[in-house]
Design a protein around this motif. Structure first.
Motif, short mmCIF file in Angstrom:
data_model
loop_
_atom_site.label_atom_id
_atom_site.label_comp_id
_atom_site.label_asym_id
_atom_site.label_seq_id
_atom_site.Cartn_x
_atom_site.Cartn_y
_atom_site.Cartn_z
N ASP A 28 26.25 85.08 6.28
CA ASP A 28 24.83 84.75 6.30
C ASP A 28 24.03 85.93 5.72
N THR A 29 23.86 85.93 4.42
CA THR A 29 23.08 86.96 3.74
C THR A 29 22.49 86.34 2.48
N SER A 30 21.74 87.13 1.72
CA SER A 30 21.15 86.58 0.49
C SER A 30 20.99 87.69 -0.53
N GLU A 32 18.41 88.23 -2.18
CA GLU A 32 17.07 88.80 -1.94
C GLU A 32 17.15 89.90 -0.87
N TRP A 33 17.82 89.63 0.26
CA TRP A 33 17.92 90.63 1.34
C TRP A 33 18.63 91.88 0.81
N ILE A 34 19.75 91.67 0.14
CA ILE A 34 20.56 92.83 -0.26
C ILE A 34 19.81 93.67 -1.29
N THR A 36 16.54 93.81 -1.90
CA THR A 36 15.33 94.43 -1.35
C THR A 36 15.69 95.63 -0.49
N ARG A 37 16.72 95.51 0.34
CA ARG A 37 17.05 96.60 1.28
C ARG A 37 17.84 97.72 0.63
N SER A 38 18.63 97.41 -0.41
CA SER A 38 19.55 98.44 -0.91
C SER A 38 19.51 98.65 -2.43
N ALA A 112 34.30 111.54 4.24
CA ALA A 112 33.54 110.31 3.98
C ALA A 112 32.76 110.42 2.66
N CYS A 113 31.49 110.08 2.69
CA CYS A 113 30.72 110.02 1.43
C CYS A 113 30.53 111.40 0.80
N SER A 114 30.73 112.46 1.58
CA SER A 114 30.64 113.81 1.02
C SER A 114 32.00 114.29 0.51
N GLY A 153 29.90 91.30 10.32
CA GLY A 153 29.98 92.62 9.70
C GLY A 153 29.08 92.78 8.50
N ARG A 154 28.11 91.88 8.37
CA ARG A 154 27.34 91.83 7.11
C ARG A 154 26.53 93.08 6.80
N ASP A 155 26.07 93.80 7.86
CA ASP A 155 25.24 94.99 7.56
C ASP A 155 26.03 96.02 6.76
N ASN A 223 24.75 102.55 12.36
CA ASN A 223 23.35 102.36 12.72
C ASN A 223 22.57 102.70 11.45
N GLY A 224 22.27 101.66 10.67
CA GLY A 224 21.70 101.86 9.32
C GLY A 224 20.42 102.67 9.34
N LYS A 225 19.57 102.42 10.31
CA LYS A 225 18.27 103.13 10.35
C LYS A 225 18.47 104.63 10.58
N LYS A 226 19.37 104.97 11.53
CA LYS A 226 19.63 106.39 11.82
C LYS A 226 20.24 107.08 10.60
N PRO A 258 23.14 111.85 -7.06
CA PRO A 258 23.29 111.72 -5.61
C PRO A 258 24.40 110.73 -5.26
N HIS A 259 24.89 110.83 -4.04
CA HIS A 259 25.77 109.78 -3.52
C HIS A 259 25.02 108.46 -3.60
N GLN A 260 25.73 107.43 -4.03
CA GLN A 260 25.11 106.13 -4.31
C GLN A 260 25.22 105.22 -3.08
N ALA A 261 24.27 105.36 -2.16
CA ALA A 261 24.31 104.53 -0.95
C ALA A 261 23.26 103.45 -0.99
N ASN A 262 22.06 103.80 -1.43
CA ASN A 262 20.95 102.87 -1.31
C ASN A 262 19.84 103.35 -2.24
N LEU A 263 19.33 102.46 -3.08
CA LEU A 263 18.26 102.83 -4.02
C LEU A 263 17.02 103.31 -3.28
N GLY A 288 27.68 99.23 -5.66
CA GLY A 288 27.47 99.44 -4.24
C GLY A 288 27.83 100.86 -3.85
N ASN A 289 28.11 101.06 -2.57
CA ASN A 289 28.45 102.38 -2.04
C ASN A 289 29.97 102.53 -2.07
N THR A 290 30.47 103.38 -2.95
CA THR A 290 31.92 103.56 -3.05
C THR A 290 32.38 104.84 -2.33
O1 UT7 Z 1 26.85 106.56 2.73
C1 UT7 Z 1 26.02 106.47 3.80
C2 UT7 Z 1 26.23 105.08 4.25
N1 UT7 Z 1 25.17 104.26 4.63
C3 UT7 Z 1 23.87 104.31 4.26
O2 UT7 Z 1 23.38 105.13 3.57
C4 UT7 Z 1 23.01 103.20 4.81
C5 UT7 Z 1 21.64 103.66 5.22
N2 UT7 Z 1 20.87 102.58 5.76
C6 UT7 Z 1 20.42 101.56 4.99
O3 UT7 Z 1 20.66 101.57 3.81
C7 UT7 Z 1 19.62 100.48 5.65
O4 UT7 Z 1 19.34 100.81 6.98
C8 UT7 Z 1 20.32 99.09 5.57
C9 UT7 Z 1 20.34 98.59 4.14
C10 UT7 Z 1 21.74 99.20 6.10
C11 UT7 Z 1 19.57 98.08 6.44
O5 UT7 Z 1 18.21 98.05 6.09
P1 UT7 Z 1 17.12 97.99 7.25
O6 UT7 Z 1 15.82 97.82 6.57
O7 UT7 Z 1 17.29 99.22 8.08
O8 UT7 Z 1 17.48 96.65 8.00
P2 UT7 Z 1 17.85 96.47 9.54
O9 UT7 Z 1 19.13 97.13 9.90
O10 UT7 Z 1 16.65 96.84 10.35
O11 UT7 Z 1 18.04 94.92 9.64
C12 UT7 Z 1 16.96 94.08 9.55
C13 UT7 Z 1 17.43 92.68 9.82
C14 UT7 Z 1 18.18 92.52 11.14
O12 UT7 Z 1 17.78 91.28 11.69
P3 UT7 Z 1 16.68 91.25 12.88
O13 UT7 Z 1 17.29 92.01 13.99
O14 UT7 Z 1 15.45 91.88 12.33
O15 UT7 Z 1 16.53 89.78 13.15
C15 UT7 Z 1 19.63 92.41 10.70
O16 UT7 Z 1 20.40 91.62 11.59
O17 UT7 Z 1 18.32 92.25 8.80
C16 UT7 Z 1 19.51 91.71 9.39
N3 UT7 Z 1 20.65 91.99 8.50
C17 UT7 Z 1 20.95 91.20 7.44
N4 UT7 Z 1 20.38 90.07 6.97
C18 UT7 Z 1 20.93 89.54 5.86
C19 UT7 Z 1 21.50 93.03 8.55
N5 UT7 Z 1 22.38 92.93 7.52
C20 UT7 Z 1 22.04 91.80 6.83
C21 UT7 Z 1 22.57 91.19 5.68
N6 UT7 Z 1 21.97 90.07 5.23
N7 UT7 Z 1 23.61 91.70 5.00
#
Ligand code: UT7
Length: 332
Positions: A28-30, A32-34, A36-38, A112-114, A153-155, A223-226, A258-263, A288-290
């Motif tokens: 369950d993802t899209s 648009e979500w991916i 916009t967030r990454s 890890a990523c470093s 595991g979609r996050d 914990n994506g936000k942290k 930079p390490h390629q995690a998120n735009l 993506g993030n390799t």
């Molecule tokens: O190498 C280092 C590795 N990692 C990173 O650098 C990641 C750093 N963090 C991030 O890039 C971002 O925190 C993410 C891209 C992982 C997530 O973005 P976010 O804006 O922090 O989203 P969120 O975790 O707050 O999730 C928002 C919503 C949640 O739903 P609710 O609780 O608001 O209803 C999630 O369940 O999005 C949901 N969600 C998804 N929806 C669709 C989480 N993953 C997905 C998904 N598709 N893949």
């Protein structure tokens, strides 16, 4: 003391392209979500019969060819990876055997990523002391073999991809090559990005009961936000550390890789440093993030696109699980 110079570079990614739309068919993802967030549009996944070593071998062959060295010249192999083919030994042992290298020093490094910047730094120190003369340094990952490819595991699943990048390092002169490296770790937040098993701690030991009762211990959690909040602080810090150590300003730098995690992380770092975002190379849209492979792959693509010329100062900067973070200043 002489610096190490990068004599050859190479990368390899699996042929299997997985788009955001492909993912939305299995979880369950899209798109648009991916995006916009990454910023990620697609990534590469290894096939069932591929593993990290296959990617590492292909990337290494290209780096060896560009450097024009013979396999028998290589006396050190360091591989940054957290997705080795086997729990032990490491990918480095497979590289030694498959590339027909002499009976040399070869080990994996788990940062890890470093991982690539850590590995580059370790190899650089060995070359500086004169203990070794030609190092193969690799970042290689088949992370997607461990991720949970379902809505649960979609996050994590939408962010990661597979690939490998390699460089050949040799002793150079005192005014070019690897000018400095800086490595850091703060383990207090390790649970914000981790995979518990297989491990030696209680519930992560491999036995049928543990795997059946705690299957989620055997996939990464984040914990994506942290992670995001820490990344946007540590990247500028470690880039500035590289600049200060070499009496440089960001204006002297041709490109930050930079390490390629998120735009959005890259954009936030550029903004915090008051630097145009195009000073930061980004190719995560396609891969993506390799993990440990992201920086050497980006280095290769930036070079192939003509974004790095002789004499340029470039800075590699990494942040990832541990938390670990690191930088390397290089005069090309
Ligand atoms: O190498 C280092 C590795 N990692 C990173 O650098 C990641 C750093 N963090 C991030 O890039 C971002 O925190 C993410 C891209 C992982 C997530 O973005 P976010 O804006 O922090 O989203 P969120 O975790 O707050 O999730 C928002 C919503 C949640 O739903 P609710 O609780 O608001 O209803 C999630 O369940 O999005 C949901 N969600 C998804 N929806 C669709 C989480 N993953 C997905 C998904 N598709 N893949």
């Amino acid at each position: 003391m002489n610096n190490s110079i990068i004599k050859g570079i190479g990368y390899h990614v699996p042929s299997q392209v997985v788009t955001n739309d492909d993912l939305s068919k299995i979880m369950d993802t899209s798109d648009e979500w991916i995006q916009t967030r990454s910023g990620i549009k697609e990534r590469r996944w290894v096939k069932e019969d591929e593993a990290a070593s296959h990617l590492a071998i292909e990337a290494s062959k290209k780096a060896i060819m560009m450097a024009n060295v013979s396999p028998e010249d290589i006396d050190l192999v360091v591989v940054g990876t957290i997705s080795s083919d086997y729990f032990f030994p490491g990918v480095s042992a497979q590289l030694q055997a498959e590339l027909g290298l002499d009976k040399i020093a070869a080990f994996d490094l788990k940062a890890a990523c470093s991982g690539f910047v850590y590995s580059l730094s370790v190899a650089d120190q060995f070359l500086k002391t004169g203990m070794y003369k030609t190092a193969l340094v690799v970042g290689a990952e088949a992370q997607t073999k461990f991720i949970n490819k379902s809505t649960e595991g979609r996050d994590i699943a939408v962010l990661f991809g597979d690939g490998a990048g390699a460089v050949i390092l040799e002793p150079g002169d005192s005014h070019s090559g690897v000018l400095s490296t800086h490595l850091h770790c703060d383990g207090k937040d390790l649970k914000y990005l981790w995979m518990e098993g297989p491990g030696s701690s209680g519930a992560c030991q491999i036995n049928i009961d543990n795997i059946q009762q705690n299957p989620s211990h055997y996939e990464p959690h984040m914990n994506g936000k942290k992670v995001f909040q820490n990344a946007v602080v540590r990247f500028p810090e470690v880039i500035q550390e590289a600049l200060d150590a070499n009496d440089l300003s960001i204006d002297d730098v041709a490109l930050v890789i930079p390490h390629q995690a998120n735009l959005r992380i890259i954009q936030a770092v550029a903004k915090r440093m008051n630097v145009p975002v195009d000073k930061f190379y980004a190719n995560l849209q396609r891969y993506g993030n390799t993990t440990a492979a992201s920086i050497p792959i980006a280095l290769c693509e930036a070079y192939n696109e003509g974004k790095i010329s002789k004499g340029d100062i470039i800075i590699l900067a990494a942040f990832g699980a541990g938390f670990t973070w690191a930088s390397a200043a290089i005069k090309w």
